[in-house]
Structure formats: structure tokens, C-alpha cells
Design an enzyme around this catalytic site. Structure first.
Site, PDB file in Angstrom:
ATOM      1  N   GLU A 240      -4.229 -11.748  -7.790  1.00 24.32           N
ATOM      2  CA  GLU A 240      -4.093 -11.172  -6.449  1.00 24.32           C
ATOM      3  C   GLU A 240      -4.396 -12.224  -5.381  1.00 24.32           C
ATOM      4  OE1 GLU A 240      -6.516  -7.678  -5.627  1.00 24.32           O
ATOM      5  OE2 GLU A 240      -5.110  -7.247  -4.004  1.00 24.32           O
TER       6      GLU A 240
ATOM      7  N   HIS B 298      -8.985  -8.496  -9.682  1.00 25.42           N
ATOM      8  CA  HIS B 298      -8.911  -8.107  -8.271  1.00 25.42           C
ATOM      9  C   HIS B 298      -9.628  -9.176  -7.450  1.00 25.42           C
ATOM     10  CE1 HIS B 298     -10.916  -6.104  -4.767  1.00 25.42           C
ATOM     11  NE2 HIS B 298      -9.728  -5.547  -4.631  1.00 25.42           N
TER      12      HIS B 298
ATOM     13  N   GLU C 119      -1.142   0.949  -8.900  1.00 29.25           N
ATOM     14  CA  GLU C 119      -2.572   0.623  -8.924  1.00 29.25           C
ATOM     15  C   GLU C 119      -3.402   1.734  -8.314  1.00 29.25           C
ATOM     16  OE1 GLU C 119      -3.340  -3.402  -7.755  1.00 29.25           O
ATOM     17  OE2 GLU C 119      -5.180  -2.880  -6.690  1.00 29.25           O
TER      18      GLU C 119
ATOM     19  N   ASP D  18      -0.044   0.293  -4.565  1.00 30.26           N
ATOM     20  CA  ASP D  18      -1.490   0.510  -4.672  1.00 30.26           C
ATOM     21  C   ASP D  18      -1.881   1.639  -3.721  1.00 30.26           C
ATOM     22  OD1 ASP D  18      -4.228   0.367  -4.821  1.00 30.26           O
ATOM     23  OD2 ASP D  18      -4.411  -1.680  -4.040  1.00 30.26           O
TER      24      ASP D  18
ATOM     25  N   ASP E 248     -13.113  -7.196 -10.772  1.00 27.79           N
ATOM     26  CA  ASP E 248     -13.366  -8.193  -9.736  1.00 27.79           C
ATOM     27  C   ASP E 248     -14.568  -9.004 -10.210  1.00 27.79           C
ATOM     28  OD1 ASP E 248     -14.310  -9.575  -7.395  1.00 27.79           O
ATOM     29  OD2 ASP E 248     -13.059  -8.229  -6.203  1.00 27.79           O
TER      30      ASP E 248
ATOM     31  N   LYS F 125       0.832  -1.193   0.000  1.00 35.50           N
ATOM     32  CA  LYS F 125       0.000   0.000   0.000  1.00 35.50           C
ATOM     33  C   LYS F 125       0.873   1.252   0.000  1.00 35.50           C
ATOM     34  CE  LYS F 125      -3.797  -2.081  -0.161  1.00 35.50           C
ATOM     35  NZ  LYS F 125      -4.704  -1.900  -1.304  1.00 35.50           N
TER      36      LYS F 125
ATOM     37  N   GLU G 273     -10.829  -2.242 -10.018  1.00 35.28           N
ATOM     38  CA  GLU G 273     -11.632  -2.858  -8.959  1.00 35.28           C
ATOM     39  C   GLU G 273     -12.840  -2.012  -8.605  1.00 35.28           C
ATOM     40  OE1 GLU G 273      -8.239  -2.503  -6.064  1.00 35.28           O
ATOM     41  OE2 GLU G 273      -9.870  -2.180  -4.650  1.00 35.28           O
TER      42      GLU G 273
HETATM   43 CA    CA Z   1      -6.389  -2.515  -4.883  1.00 34.85          CA
END
Ligand code: CA
Length: 379
Positions: A330, A297, A221, A195, A270, A167, A247
Site C-alpha cells: 500500500e 497495510h 477490503e 475498501d 500493519d 474508497k 489493518e
Molecule cells: Ca484500508
């Protein structure tokens, strides 16, 4: 003909022992709405929706009467039936996630009726295993967060992952320090993605790109807000790091807008939100026409992971060549008993890869005793 007799929802939840946060908000529990669609002969399929669990459940209850009595093999026709009714409200957002949950359950059921895995229904897997990446490195109140992130990343590499995603979104200065520390901890050979969960303005995102572009970042991301298509176009044009998003995108029309803006190098639908396998196939076809890579995702239970696994195993890898490019699924590694205890199999990671199931349908078994344990308020 296999008549749909019952559509049930199960909201499962879990309190986290170690709450964590990302750029937008914190988690102290997790909750997911699962769906079971049962045919009149007793066979059933499982699905799940990605989004606020109680809202997904309300959406599933909205759609359920539309498919009861329908033929469980006609997944596309049932999808149209639900979407036509929900079109005024289900173009995007949680209602489409509810439709996705039912669609995933229908594909699981269809595979079980026909005795083939979902990847076969989608056209067949390219290989017996797909590469996965570990999603982790969230934020917490640890005083030395940078060191904690680096240690966590090195731990995933020790577990056999060849790629990890961390992150960012605390602020470009702090993020750059953390990214450098993680890169140093995992060495040069492991792929690293970042991300931000749409934390940045265009200028901030460009600033972070410049600060970390020598760290061999595989993709950046959700740098910007999902609706800022023009910002994405500009960022992608000026960024040396590939841009990923999707996502928070819904339906083939949503991805059409994303691709039309030349917003991304990598699309991340997703399956449990974008419209299920039925719409996911259309999104993949559109991505192919735009030369955009697709990597789903996944952030839920073993059902959602299995959906992503089957889907990714059948996606065309572009450009075609003798030694194909690698594509990554993922694999969230944050604390999640709903993922680890509710379903079988557990998907061991061997040399950075996970085996694609060959059992009929999704190849997922739900432990009904654990399902009862996790139902009701989070504990
Ligand atoms: Ca993400």
C-alpha cells in the site's frame, strides 16, 4: 551487547489543506507518534505506531522502562519482556501499536549495529523492487464526486502506478456508480481494489459485490466490521471478489482467529500496529500455513512505509510457480507532509514498483529540522 540508553517519543502533526473523509469519519489533520531508541554508543533506530498519536505515546512511555539497559540486539527477548508485562492490556489495540513502534525502532537499530538492511534480518528480499498500489479516491464535498474520483485514479496511472485502491462505503448504489467510473477511467489493464473501512452489513456487502463483480476487482477490503468473523466467512464463501482485511487485527492470536474463520483471502497486518516485525513474522508464518496472502497495510510516515517495504519484500508468495503471483504494498497518496517532508528517501515509483532499500536498518533518515517543525499542535 549494545545497551539501550534512551527511548523518546515525538508526536508530529499536520493540518490538511484539503480535508477529506472516508466511510467512518473525516480528517482535517494528521498526527503520528514516532519513536527513537538510542543505544549507549549513540546509534539509534526509528519506529512509529499506527493509532491515535497521544495514546501511542502513553503506551511507549509505559513500555520504555522495561527495555532501558537491555541489549538492543535481542529484539525477540525484548518483545517478550514488553508483551509479558503488557499482556493483560496489550493483546490488541493501541498498546500493541505502541509496542510495535518500539519493536520497529529496535529492528532499525539492530540493522544499523550489524550493518545490514532489515530485509536481510528478516531472511532477505526476494527481488530488488516490490509492486505498489496507490491508495486514494477518498471522499470530499466536491459536487461531482464521481468525476473527481475518476480523474484522480487516472492521475495515478499517469504517474506510473499499475494498481489503485478506491474508497467505497457511501452506500451501495453510489459506490457502484463510482467504481464503474473509476474502472472506465483507468482502463482494463490496471488493477483496482475497493475498501469500505467496514461500512457494510453482510447483505449490503453481497449487494455491492454483485453490482461490481464485472469490474475486475482485485480485492474487497474491510467489507464488514472487524469482529464479525462469521459474517466474513459467509461473505467470502459467497463472493466472487477476493476478501481482504487485517489493518484492525492485532497479534498472531488475532490473525489466528481471522484465519480460523476462513475470513480472508488476503491478510493486511500493519507492522506498526500488529506487534512489529517480531510478531509480523509469526503472522506471516501462520498465513502461509492457511494459504492466505499477506500484503501489509501502511498509512503513516516514511518510517511505516519502509517497515512495510522491508517486510513485504521477504514474504513468501503463494502458490509457488515459475511466474510468481504479484504482491502489492500500500502506498497512500493522500495529502501527507509527514510522509513527504519528514523522511528520506521518497521512494519514486518506477513502472509500478518501488526499490527496497539496502542501507543498514530501515534505510530511513529523519530530517530533524522538519521534525521540530511538525512537533506540537497541528499547523
Ligand atoms: Ca484500508
Amino acid at each position: 551487547m549494545s545497551t539501550i540508553a534512551r527511548v523518546e517519543t515525538f508526536v508530529v502533526s499536520q493540518k490538511l489543506r484539503h480535508p477529506f473523509h472516508f466511510s467512518q469519519w473525516g480528517f482535517d489533520h494528521r498526527a503520528v507518534c514516532l519513536v527513537r531508541v538510542t543505544a549507549d554508543d549513540g546509534r539509534y533506530g526509528w519506529g512509529e505506531g499506527y493509532g491515535p498519536a497521544d495514546v501511542v505515546r502513553a503506551g511507549v512511555e509505559f513500555f520504555a522502562p522495561l527495555i532501558l539497559g537491555g541489549d538492543g540486539l535481542r529484539t525477540g527477548a525484548l518483545w517478550q519482556q514488553m508483551h509479558a508485562r503488557g499482556h493483560d492490556f496489550a493483546r490488541r489495540g493501541v498498546l500493541l501499536a505502541a509496542l510495535s513502534a518500539i519493536d520497529v525502532a529496535l529492528w532499525d537499530l539492530k540493522g544499523k549495529i550489524l550493518g545490514v538492511p532489515v530485509h536481510m534480518l528478516l531472511g532477505g528480499k526476494r527481488s530488488d523492487a516490490v509492486s505498489v498500489y496507490a491508495t486514494g479516491m477518498y471522499f470530499d464535498d466536491e459536487p461531482n464526486l464521481t468525476a473527481r474520483l475518476a480523474t484522480e485514479a487516472a492521475g495515478y496511472v499517469a504517474q506510473g502506478f499499475h494498481a489503485v485502491k478506491m474508497k467505497v462505503g457511501l452506500g451501495v448504489e453510489a459506490d457502484a456508480v463510482n467504481v464503474r467510473a473509476v474502472r472506465a477511467a483507468i482502463g482494463p489493464a490496471v488493477k483496482l481494489m475497493i475498501d469500505s473501512n467496514h461500512a457494510f452489513s453482510l447483505r449490503e456487502a453481497l449487494d455491492l459485490v454483485r453490482r461490481v463483480e464485472d469490474c475486475a476487482i482485485t480485492w474487497f477490503e474491510e467489507p464488514l466490521a472487524p469482529d464479525d468473523y462469521e459474517g466474513y466467512r459467509e461473505l467470502r464463501r459467497r463472493s466472487s471478489i477476493p476478501i481482504a482485511a487485517g489493518e484492525c487485527e492485532y497479534g498472531v492470536a488475532g490473525f489466528h482467529q481471522l484465519f480460523g474463520a476462513q475470513a480472508v483471502d488476503i491478510a493486511q497486518p500493519d507492522i506498526c500496529a500488529c506487534g512489529g516485525f517480531t510478531e509480523g513474522q509469526r503472522i506471516a508464518a501462520l498465513a502461509r500455513a492457511h494459504s492466505v496472502a499477506v500484503t501489509p497495510h501502511c498509512w503513516g510516515t516514511g518510517i511505516g512505509f519502509a517497515a512495510g517495504l522491508h517486510f513485504l519484500s521477504t514474504i513468501d508468495l503463494l502458490p509457488g510457480r515459475l511466474r510468481l503471483p504479484e504482491s502489492f504494498l500500500e502506498m497512500d497518496r493522500t495529502e501527507n507532509a509527514l510522509r513527504d517532508e519528514l523522511t528520506q528517501p521518497r521512494y519514486p515509483v518506477i513502472a509500478g514498483r518501488v526499490t527496497v532499500p539496502d542501507a543498514p536498518g530501515l534505510g530511513v533518515e529523519v530530517d530533524l529540522l522538519r521534525l521540530a517543525d511538525f512537533s506540537g499542535p497541528a499547523k
